[in-house]
Design a protein around this motif. Structure first.
Motif, PDB file in Angstrom:
ATOM      1  N   LEU A 138       0.800  -1.180   0.053  1.00 44.79           N
ATOM      2  CA  LEU A 138       0.025   0.052   0.162  1.00 44.79           C
ATOM      3  C   LEU A 138       0.815   1.179   0.141  1.00 44.79           C
ATOM      4  CD1 LEU A 138      -2.992  -0.725   2.597  1.00 44.79           C
ATOM      5  CD2 LEU A 138      -2.739  -1.278   0.469  1.00 44.79           C
ATOM      6  N   ASP A 139       0.439   2.133  -0.658  1.00 45.43           N
ATOM      7  CA  ASP A 139       0.870   3.458  -0.621  1.00 45.43           C
ATOM      8  C   ASP A 139       2.411   3.745  -1.554  1.00 45.43           C
ATOM      9  OD1 ASP A 139       0.983   6.307   0.333  1.00 45.43           O
ATOM     10  OD2 ASP A 139       2.675   5.742   1.353  1.00 45.43           O
ATOM     11  N   ARG A 140       3.291   2.552  -0.987  1.00 45.28           N
ATOM     12  CA  ARG A 140       4.574   2.685  -1.701  1.00 45.28           C
ATOM     13  C   ARG A 140       4.829   1.058  -2.042  1.00 45.28           C
ATOM     14  NH1 ARG A 140       8.141   5.345   3.466  1.00 45.28           N
ATOM     15  NH2 ARG A 140       6.703   7.111   3.810  1.00 45.28           N
ATOM     16  N   ASP A 145       6.724  -5.841  -6.906  1.00 50.50           N
ATOM     17  CA  ASP A 145       5.442  -6.170  -6.413  1.00 50.50           C
ATOM     18  C   ASP A 145       4.473  -6.634  -7.400  1.00 50.50           C
ATOM     19  OD1 ASP A 145       6.573  -5.560  -3.624  1.00 50.50           O
ATOM     20  OD2 ASP A 145       5.952  -3.427  -3.576  1.00 50.50           O
ATOM     21  N   ARG A 146       3.491  -7.668  -7.013  1.00 47.02           N
ATOM     22  CA  ARG A 146       2.715  -7.986  -7.874  1.00 47.02           C
ATOM     23  C   ARG A 146       1.361  -7.664  -7.541  1.00 47.02           C
ATOM     24  NH1 ARG A 146       5.118 -13.207  -7.413  1.00 47.02           N
ATOM     25  NH2 ARG A 146       3.361 -14.100  -6.215  1.00 47.02           N
ATOM     26  N   PHE A 147       1.156  -7.257  -6.357  1.00 47.73           N
ATOM     27  CA  PHE A 147      -0.146  -6.732  -5.936  1.00 47.73           C
ATOM     28  C   PHE A 147      -0.084  -5.380  -4.807  1.00 47.73           C
ATOM     29  CE2 PHE A 147      -0.860 -11.292  -6.268  1.00 47.73           C
ATOM     30  CZ  PHE A 147      -1.883 -11.242  -7.171  1.00 47.73           C
ATOM     31  N   ALA A 148      -0.762  -4.376  -5.408  1.00 46.65           N
ATOM     32  CA  ALA A 148      -0.568  -3.220  -4.728  1.00 46.65           C
ATOM     33  C   ALA A 148      -1.587  -2.083  -4.925  1.00 46.65           C
ATOM     34  CB  ALA A 148       0.439  -2.284  -5.228  1.00 46.65           C
ATOM     35  N   VAL A 149      -1.942  -1.138  -3.940  1.00 45.03           N
ATOM     36  CA  VAL A 149      -2.849  -0.157  -4.157  1.00 45.03           C
ATOM     37  C   VAL A 149      -2.238   0.989  -3.894  1.00 45.03           C
ATOM     38  CG1 VAL A 149      -5.374   0.840  -3.316  1.00 45.03           C
ATOM     39  CG2 VAL A 149      -4.949  -1.619  -3.529  1.00 45.03           C
ATOM     40  N   VAL A 150      -2.032   1.839  -4.486  1.00 46.78           N
ATOM     41  CA  VAL A 150      -1.094   3.107  -4.339  1.00 46.78           C
ATOM     42  C   VAL A 150      -1.770   4.255  -4.875  1.00 46.78           C
ATOM     43  CG1 VAL A 150       0.976   1.628  -4.500  1.00 46.78           C
ATOM     44  CG2 VAL A 150       0.249   2.764  -6.638  1.00 46.78           C
ATOM     45  N   SER A 151      -1.330   5.494  -4.353  1.00 52.59           N
ATOM     46  CA  SER A 151      -1.765   6.814  -4.992  1.00 52.59           C
ATOM     47  C   SER A 151      -1.094   6.968  -6.161  1.00 52.59           C
ATOM     48  CB  SER A 151      -1.431   7.838  -3.952  1.00 52.59           C
ATOM     49  OG  SER A 151      -1.882   9.217  -4.519  1.00 52.59           O
ATOM     50  N   ASP A 152      -1.549   7.684  -7.037  1.00 50.55           N
ATOM     51  CA  ASP A 152      -0.703   7.917  -8.571  1.00 50.55           C
ATOM     52  C   ASP A 152       0.047   9.134  -8.189  1.00 50.55           C
ATOM     53  OD1 ASP A 152      -0.218   8.543 -10.993  1.00 50.55           O
ATOM     54  OD2 ASP A 152      -2.316   8.393 -11.844  1.00 50.55           O
ATOM     55  N   ASP A 153       1.254   8.720  -7.978  1.00 48.74           N
ATOM     56  CA  ASP A 153       2.046   9.675  -7.476  1.00 48.74           C
ATOM     57  C   ASP A 153       2.710  10.511  -8.526  1.00 48.74           C
ATOM     58  OD1 ASP A 153       2.781   9.266  -4.551  1.00 48.74           O
ATOM     59  OD2 ASP A 153       3.175   7.369  -5.287  1.00 48.74           O
ATOM     60  N   THR A 176      12.778  16.480  -2.141  1.00 50.64           N
ATOM     61  CA  THR A 176      12.434  15.164  -2.367  1.00 50.64           C
ATOM     62  C   THR A 176      12.432  14.221  -1.182  1.00 50.64           C
ATOM     63  OG1 THR A 176      14.428  14.119  -3.392  1.00 50.64           O
ATOM     64  CG2 THR A 176      12.949  15.577  -4.825  1.00 50.64           C
ATOM     65  N   GLY A 177      11.619  13.371  -1.254  1.00 50.31           N
ATOM     66  CA  GLY A 177      12.184  12.051  -0.150  1.00 50.31           C
ATOM     67  C   GLY A 177      13.249  11.398  -0.736  1.00 50.31           C
ATOM     68  N   PRO A 178      13.549  10.260  -0.280  1.00 45.52           N
ATOM     69  CA  PRO A 178      14.897   9.374  -0.780  1.00 45.52           C
ATOM     70  C   PRO A 178      14.649   8.997  -1.940  1.00 45.52           C
ATOM     71  CG  PRO A 178      14.130   8.633   1.592  1.00 45.52           C
ATOM     72  CD  PRO A 178      13.128   9.642   1.244  1.00 45.52           C
ATOM     73  N   LEU A 179      15.474   9.378  -2.997  1.00 43.01           N
ATOM     74  CA  LEU A 179      15.234   9.074  -4.373  1.00 43.01           C
ATOM     75  C   LEU A 179      15.384   7.441  -4.526  1.00 43.01           C
ATOM     76  CD1 LEU A 179      16.823  12.170  -5.831  1.00 43.01           C
ATOM     77  CD2 LEU A 179      14.382  11.443  -6.103  1.00 43.01           C
ATOM     78  N   ASP A 180      15.886   6.688  -3.838  1.00 42.98           N
ATOM     79  CA  ASP A 180      15.621   5.417  -3.865  1.00 42.98           C
ATOM     80  C   ASP A 180      14.399   4.605  -3.525  1.00 42.98           C
ATOM     81  OD1 ASP A 180      16.079   5.810  -1.439  1.00 42.98           O
ATOM     82  OD2 ASP A 180      17.220   3.920  -0.766  1.00 42.98           O
ATOM     83  N   ILE A 181      13.505   5.488  -3.230  1.00 45.09           N
ATOM     84  CA  ILE A 181      12.030   4.971  -2.932  1.00 45.09           C
ATOM     85  C   ILE A 181      11.145   5.702  -4.187  1.00 45.09           C
ATOM     86  CG2 ILE A 181      10.068   5.340  -1.705  1.00 45.09           C
ATOM     87  CD1 ILE A 181      11.822   5.436   0.881  1.00 45.09           C
ATOM     88  N   LYS A 182      10.399   4.677  -4.810  1.00 41.19           N
ATOM     89  CA  LYS A 182       9.757   5.040  -6.041  1.00 41.19           C
ATOM     90  C   LYS A 182       8.639   6.091  -5.859  1.00 41.19           C
ATOM     91  CE  LYS A 182       7.711   2.420  -9.923  1.00 41.19           C
ATOM     92  NZ  LYS A 182       7.213   1.224 -10.676  1.00 41.19           N
ATOM     93  N   VAL A 183       8.099   6.288  -4.948  1.00 44.42           N
ATOM     94  CA  VAL A 183       7.297   7.254  -4.767  1.00 44.42           C
ATOM     95  C   VAL A 183       7.848   8.514  -5.040  1.00 44.42           C
ATOM     96  CG1 VAL A 183       5.385   6.225  -3.317  1.00 44.42           C
ATOM     97  CG2 VAL A 183       7.358   7.457  -2.303  1.00 44.42           C
ATOM     98  N   SER A 184       9.042   8.678  -4.437  1.00 45.93           N
ATOM     99  CA  SER A 184       9.844   9.867  -4.492  1.00 45.93           C
ATOM    100  C   SER A 184      10.163  10.105  -6.102  1.00 45.93           C
ATOM    101  CB  SER A 184      11.125  10.083  -3.703  1.00 45.93           C
ATOM    102  OG  SER A 184      10.925   9.792  -2.734  1.00 45.93           O
ATOM    103  N   GLN A 185      10.498   9.254  -6.665  1.00 50.24           N
ATOM    104  CA  GLN A 185      10.998   9.302  -7.939  1.00 50.24           C
ATOM    105  C   GLN A 185       9.617   9.833  -8.796  1.00 50.24           C
ATOM    106  OE1 GLN A 185      12.376   5.300  -9.233  1.00 50.24           O
ATOM    107  NE2 GLN A 185      13.799   5.334  -7.509  1.00 50.24           N
ATOM    108  N   LEU A 186       8.481   9.053  -8.599  1.00 49.27           N
ATOM    109  CA  LEU A 186       7.438   9.460  -9.619  1.00 49.27           C
ATOM    110  C   LEU A 186       7.192  10.802  -9.208  1.00 49.27           C
ATOM    111  CD1 LEU A 186       5.434   5.941  -9.054  1.00 49.27           C
ATOM    112  CD2 LEU A 186       6.427   6.967 -11.278  1.00 49.27           C
TER     113      LEU A 186
END
Length: 326
Positions: A138-140, A145-153, A176-186
């Motif tokens: 979730l969220d991140r 990951d095959r299954f996820a519910v996330v915000s459209d970052d 930004t947050g840590p750039l090794d985390i996908k939400v930060s990149q998106l």
């Protein structure tokens, strides 16, 4: 404490017959069924779930990993998980990883001992989750990951870019947050898609963590290193509120001297002075839908070897920390 043997004695049947009824694991005649149910009610018998699970593959418990329980964004998400789980007869075991994989691995070992039926990760780290345990992020999420519910970052980043573009933005700092985390990149990519298209220049400052404990330190570093910045895009609302407080102590007037926008939509943003403009994430909805997805996998309504990613769009929550639209 009432035991299964007490129920059997009261109903005048064998322990094995009571066990078959409780676990729905075999035939029980209607007359015996009624006697057992009457005895259970009379004795106020509550089955021991841990004992019942010994001969099962899992219990009606879900494991939940959260990166920072002190962050006000996560309680709404957790509430969505909890309410959906309880509606379906499941309980939660909560693990606060503090964004550290070692802590997350310890919790995974703990969850395995308790035979959790499924796992929900809000952690975003690259944990080695057991293959046989249904897992939803979730969220991140990570690429594997095959299954996820996330915000459209990416979309959330675009909303920020469009909101800033319409103001008298001057010099811009993207924190930004840590750039090794996908939400930060998106989120960064979403902002850049707007700024680059309109040839708007910006600087980037990457923080080592989203954790609340670093917010004050990062705020002071930004004020020291970028004293004349006109616009700051914060990685989340906690960092934005820390910046508003620090700037106020140094005599800055927001948004006249510097404008700021956050991310998450936590309730405390409404009580800042001025109110924090932010990107509001549907945290409760993410938690609830993510748990529905996990339960569908557990109940074999969805093949565990398949894949399903659900994206929910955030929205701009306009308050007063940005200058008026030109």
């Amino acid at each position: 404490m009432t035991t299964i043997r007490d129920v059997a004695d009261e109903a005048g049947v064998s322990v094995a017959t009571v066990s078959r009824l409780i676990n729905n694991s075999g035939y029980v005649g209607e007359q015996s069924r009624q006697k057992i149910l009457t005895a259970i009610k009379k004795l106020n018998y509550i089955p021991n779930e841990i004992a019942r699970s010994l001969n099962k593959q899992s219990m009606k418990i879900l494991g939940l990993l959260v990166p920072d329980i002190t962050n006000p964004y996560f309680p709404s998400l957790i509430k969505g998980v909890e309410q959906c789980a309880m509606q379906h007869g499941y309980m939660l075991l909560l693990g606060n990883t503090e964004g550290q994989e070692a802590i997350g691995e310890n919790y995974l070992h703990f969850f395995k001992q308790y035979k959790v039926a499924g796992l929900i990760k809000i952690d975003g780290t690259h944990l080695n989750t057991p293959e046989n345990v249904p897992t939803v992020s979730l969220d991140r999420m990570n690429d594997h990951d095959r299954f996820a519910v996330v915000s459209d970052d990416f979309y959330g980043g675009k909303l920020i870019g469009q909101a800033i573009k319409e103001t008298n933005h001057g010099s811009i700092l993207i924190v930004t947050g840590p750039l090794d985390i996908k939400v930060s990149q998106l989120r960064l990519q979403g902002m850049q898609s707007v700024f680059d298209q309109h040839k708007i220049t910006y600087q980037i400052y990457s923080t080592p963590s989203f954790q609340m404990e670093f917010a004050d330190q990062v705020a002071l570093e930004i004020i020291h290193n970028y004293p004349n910045i006109d616009t700051v895009i914060a990685p989340n609302d906690i960092y934005a509120l820390a910046l508003i407080q620090a700037w106020s102590q140094f005599g800055y007037v927001i948004p006249k001297n510097v404008q700021i926008i956050g991310y998450d939509g936590i309730v405390f943003g409404a009580y800042a002075h001025p109110g924090l403009t932010t990107i509001e994430q549907p945290a409760y909805q993410i938690g609830y839908q993510g748990t529905e997805l996990l339960l569908a996998i557990i109940n074999q309504q969805i093949d565990q070897q398949s894949s399903k990613i659900i994206q929910i769009k955030p929205q701009l929550l306009q308050r007063n920390s940005l200058r008026e639209v030109e």
